[in-house]
Structure formats: C-alpha cells, structure tokens
Design a protein around this motif. Structure first.
Motif, short mmCIF file in Angstrom:
data_model
loop_
_atom_site.label_atom_id
_atom_site.label_comp_id
_atom_site.label_asym_id
_atom_site.label_seq_id
_atom_site.Cartn_x
_atom_site.Cartn_y
_atom_site.Cartn_z
N PRO A 131 0.88 -1.32 -0.06
CA PRO A 131 -0.05 0.03 0.01
C PRO A 131 0.76 1.28 0.02
N TRP A 140 -7.30 2.15 5.64
CA TRP A 140 -5.82 1.53 5.76
C TRP A 140 -6.20 -0.12 5.72
N LEU A 198 2.19 6.48 8.89
CA LEU A 198 1.04 7.49 8.13
C LEU A 198 0.94 8.78 9.04
N GLU A 201 2.29 0.56 10.48
CA GLU A 201 1.99 1.57 9.31
C GLU A 201 1.12 2.73 9.73
N ILE A 202 0.43 2.65 10.76
CA ILE A 202 -0.66 3.66 11.20
C ILE A 202 0.41 4.82 11.84
N PRO A 214 -4.49 8.65 3.11
CA PRO A 214 -5.30 7.66 3.21
C PRO A 214 -6.28 7.71 4.24
N ARG A 216 -9.39 5.76 9.59
CA ARG A 216 -8.78 6.92 10.29
C ARG A 216 -9.73 8.06 10.76
#
Length: 542
Positions: free
Chosen positions: A154, A174, A237, A233-234, A171, A188
């Motif tokens: 992604p 996700w 981001l 990954e969060i 994004p 999110r």
C-alpha cells in the motif's frame, strides 16, 4: 430573488453530490458502481458482470452489446439518495476506445473517483483521464480496489500516485492484510477497525464488526502479525504522511485514498460515508457572461451527452442536461443559446441507467433527461434570463478512419437516420469527402471498437447492414481559419482534405511526421487537434 427561493436553492445545493468514476479497463469500475448503488439502497442485489450467464447484468451496462461482452461502452447516469444526500453518479466507459465519451461526462461532474487495481497501480488510461480531471481542477478521490487478491504494498501504491501524478495522498482507510489475508480496514476518520465478513459473491451488503484500535479482543480475531504490521503502518502515516486538508482536496491537490474490494464489498460503505462528507457540492461554472453561481436564480444548464434508442420500443433520443443554476421545473420554457429558439421542456425525466421516470423539479448538480427530437447538440446551453453560453465541449482528434458503406440501397433512409443520430450522440465523429461523387460518410474514431459499436447499433436498432473501407490515415487536424485559410495555403502534399459534420475543413495525415512536414512547408497554416466549438450552426447531412 426571494428569500424563500434562495433558501430552497441553498438547501438543495448543500445536499447534491455529482461525480464520475475513471479507471483503466478491468480495474473493477462497473463492479464498484454496482456496490455504490447497493449501499445507496438504489438496488437490492448487485449483478456482477462476470455472472452474466445467470442473466443478471450490471445495472449501469444496459446496452445489448455491453451485456454480451461484459464491458462498458456508453456513459449512463445513476441517481439515488444516500445519507440525506442526492447523489448523481455519472458512470463512464472503461474501454479506452470511448475516452471521448468520458471526457464529455467529466464536464458535468463536480468530483471524480479514480479507481486503481491494487496489483497493477496506475495504468495508461487512468493517467490519461487523470490529466483531464487536472485540467478542470476536479477533486479526486482514489479507491484502490481488489485488495482481496495478491496486491502491491500500500505504501508503494501511494508513492506511485505522488511521484507520477504529482498528487498528494491522504489515506482515509488502511488495509489489514491483502489477498486471502485481507480481513478489513482501519478507518482513520473514526479511529476504528472494521473487520468484514465475506458475503456470497458480494451480492449483498457486507457485515462488519467494529473495534477500537486498542481493543484487547483484536488479538484474538486478527492474525498477530497483521495486527502489529497495522499499528506500525498507522504510526508511519501519522508521523510522516500528508496532513488532512479539505481545501487541498477541493482544489484537486490532495486525494483521499480508500482501500477495499468492490467484489466482496469490503470498504465500500466507508468510502461512501467519507465521500459525502469531503466531496465538493455544485460550484460556479464559467460562461460567456461571468462565472454563474449555482444560487443564480435563473435556470441554466448544458447538454453533455445524447443517447439514441434507450427505449427500443419508442426509438427515442434523450439529451442529458447538467443543471448549473436555479430551479428546473417541468413544462418551463427556456432559450436555446445556439439557435436562439424558445423550447418548452414538457417531458423531463429522472435517469437511472436505462430506466426513467418523470420528474417535476431539479436543482444544480442534478442531471435530467430531455426528449430530443433533433434539437440539441452536445455542448448546447439552455437558459432563462440574460443570454449566456457555457464553455463548449470540444471534439478530440480521431486516429482511425473508414468509409461506411450501406450494403442495401433500399435502406437508405434508415441508414441516413442512423448515421445522423449516432453522430449526434457522439458515438463516433462523421466526416465527408470534399469530392461530391463520394457521398458515403467517413467514420472517424479513437479506436476500432467504436466502429464495431456503430455497425452493431445500425444493424440492431435501424435494421441496416454496413461494411467498412478503411482509409490509410491516423491523424486529423482542423484548419484554423476555415476554407479560406486552406485555399490560401495552396497545394498540400501527403494529406487528404475532408469536411466535418459542421462543414469545417479537416486534413487527414498518415502519421505525425507528415503533420510536422506540412507545418514546415506551410508555416502560416494553423492546425488544431481539437475541433472548434460550434455555435449557431446546424450540422450538414449528405
């Protein structure tokens, strides 16, 4: 304008959302359209294109040839209510041979949804259509589809959009896993995890279970590896990603990104909820007078599409009109800007693919269908109040050309009518030889499939069998300055001069090299790859 009308208009505008979906063929556009309709309550069971053996076809693909081949070859309008909003979904052809129909439809949209295949990322047709959106500064929402299949990383997909399109990404959802391990998405907006239960062929809305990000039960329902990967990954981001900026979204500089699977319904409703909140409502449109605000009290609109024979029993022709300002009312009388004529709009229709029902009122952002007995052309403006015209919709340069021969001379009237009506709706461009002895029309198209559609429709809708005689040209250029400029240029080698349906000179070339050669030999001859916008003229018919 009365306070009551101003209040009525503003309330209607605030709840309108009009958008088109753009994608490369096979990215899943028709499937996503079906699922948006499913979650919008407009249909109760989605008909996947791949299941057409069971006689269930996608709602948006109503033409016989679309159902036979499982492809979208004509634009349709799908209108429905969702969460208190009136949604106008302008479904566009996925096949690249019908890109011009997509260009025209995008002129009527206020937002665009760019659909990507998660395994393939950006593809040629998507890039091409993105540039059209960028020219119009349309807000672009990105839906990365097919996460239930093996997919690219992604973060890599986001980077590709930013590097190749110069478009910042944010994004909104996700993915949790991909392929067989795709189990849901993190929202999110709400800071919640949605785990989905797969449905049979995605024909019904997907069930989901919602968790807070730190809920201890997640360790039991998500693969530990995927859960740790999601949290990492969060964090990336939140720390390194672009900040959310609604103004940047509305100006087309930042795209909200959503991950999901239209086939299995994963992530579709979350996309719809965010789209309604973030998308642009109807906005001012440029005209010959000034920018016309949607709250302008007089009704105005423009024709962006014509469609013949949507109802084969009645052999009708429908003009698709985007309402730009004021309030449309059934039986109202309007002015036709190009011809100067007064027109009564007595049979307006609400459109839903091939289905139609009568309507009494419409507001800015809405698309209405008007019965079209040959009066309207693509790009026409209709209005009340002081005269104005919206920017016309240009024709783009075709790449293949062929004489269209009528096999049966006794069907001449049907042949002529079919050609005229298909030209009107923009199915193909029509040109004619300047040699009076050659009366057959010349089809000019972007791709071979357009020729097949024209021949198919002439046979099925008009009972006319035809054959093609291909011409050895790949480039068309309109002569700026008209016939006088062409005559002043004198003899031009390696070209063929023809006239378009509006009696304007067009030069046909074998290739781009020939174009450059002619421009060197005739520096004063101005050529354009886009046809001038028509005003105040009727098309010629041979």
């Amino acid at each position: 304008m009365s306070d009551d009308l101003r209040t009525e208009l503003q309330a209607a505008i605030d709840t309108r959302r009009t958008f088109a979906i753009i994608s490369h063929p096979d990215a899943g556009k028709t499937t996503l359209t079906e699922k948006v309709l499913l979650y919008g309550g407009a249909i109760h069971e989605a008909g996947a294109v791949k299941s057409r053996r069971s006689q269930r076809h996608a709602t948006s693909d109503w033409m016989a040839m679309e159902q036979q081949r499982g492809i979208s070859i004509t634009s349709t309008v799908l209108q429905f209510l969702y969460d208190g909003h009136h949604i106008n979904l302008l479904d566009t052809p996925g096949h690249q041979d019908f890109g011009e129909d997509t260009y025209r439809t995008l002129t009527a949209a206020d937002n665009a949804v760019m659909l990507e295949d998660a395994a393939k990322g950006l593809e040629p047709q998507t890039r091409k259509l993105f540039e059209v959106c960028r020219m119009r500064s349309l807000p672009i929402f990105t839906f990365i589809n097919k996460m239930d299949r093996p997919s690219r990383d992604p973060l890599e997909l986001l980077d590709e959009i930013e590097q190749e399109l110069g478009l910042a990404t944010y994004p909104v959802t996700w993915p949790i896993g991909s392929g067989d391990r795709f189990t849901g998405v993190y929202d999110r907006r709400q800071e919640k995890i949605h785990l989905f239960k797969r449905t049979a062929h995605g024909t019904k809305t997907a069930e989901d279970t919602v968790f807070e990000l730190g809920d201890p039960r997640l360790a039991e329902v998500i693969d530990p590896e995927l859960y740790h990967q999601l949290k990492d990954e969060i964090e990336i981001l939140n720390e390194l990603g672009t900040e959310f900026d609604l103004e940047a979204i509305h100006s087309g500089q930042l795209t909200p990104v959503f991950f999901g699977s239209a086939m299995t319904n994963f992530g579709v409703q979350l996309f719809l909820d965010a789209f309604v909140e973030y998308s642009l409502k109807p906005y001012p449109r440029h005209s010959t007078r000034h920018d016309i605000d949607p709250t302008y009290p007089e009704f105005t609109g423009f024709v962006f599409k014509l469609q013949a024979n949507m109802d084969p029993k009645h052999r009708d022709r429908v003009a698709f009109v985007r309402v730009c300002s004021g309030k449309f009312e059934k039986d109202m009388t309007v002015q036709h800007a190009r011809t100067g004529k007064t027109v009564r709009l007595s049979r307006p229709q609400k459109l839903f693919a091939q289905g139609r029902e009568s309507l009494d009122t419409a507001y800015p952002g809405d698309v209405i269908g008007l019965n079209n007995p040959g009066m309207f052309a693509i790009g026409d403006t209709i209005y009340n109040g002081k005269k104005l015209e919206y920017e016309g919709i240009p024709c783009f340069s075709p790449e293949i050309f062929a004489y269209l021969r009528n096999v049966n001379p006794s069907k001449f009237k049907q042949f002529r009518k079919g050609v005229a009506e298909l030209r009107e709706e923009g199915a193909v461009q029509i040109m004619y030889s300047v040699d009076e002895s050659k009366r057959d029309p010349i089809l000019a198209a972007v791709g071979q499939l357009q020729f097949e559609v024209v021949q198919f429709r002439l046979e099925t809708e008009y009972g006319v069998e035809t054959r093609l005689e291909l011409l050895p040209f790949t480039v068309a250029r309109w002569v700026q300055g008209g016939w006088e400029a062409l005559e002043e240029a004198g003899r031009i080698f390696n070209t063929a001069a023809v006239k378009d349906s509006w009696d304007r000179p067009v030069l046909l070339f074998r290739n781009e090299w020939n174009v450059g050669q002619v421009q060197v030999d005739h520096p004063k001859l101005a050529l354009s790859n886009i046809a001038p916008v028509v005003s105040g003229k009727e098309p010629i018919e041979e």
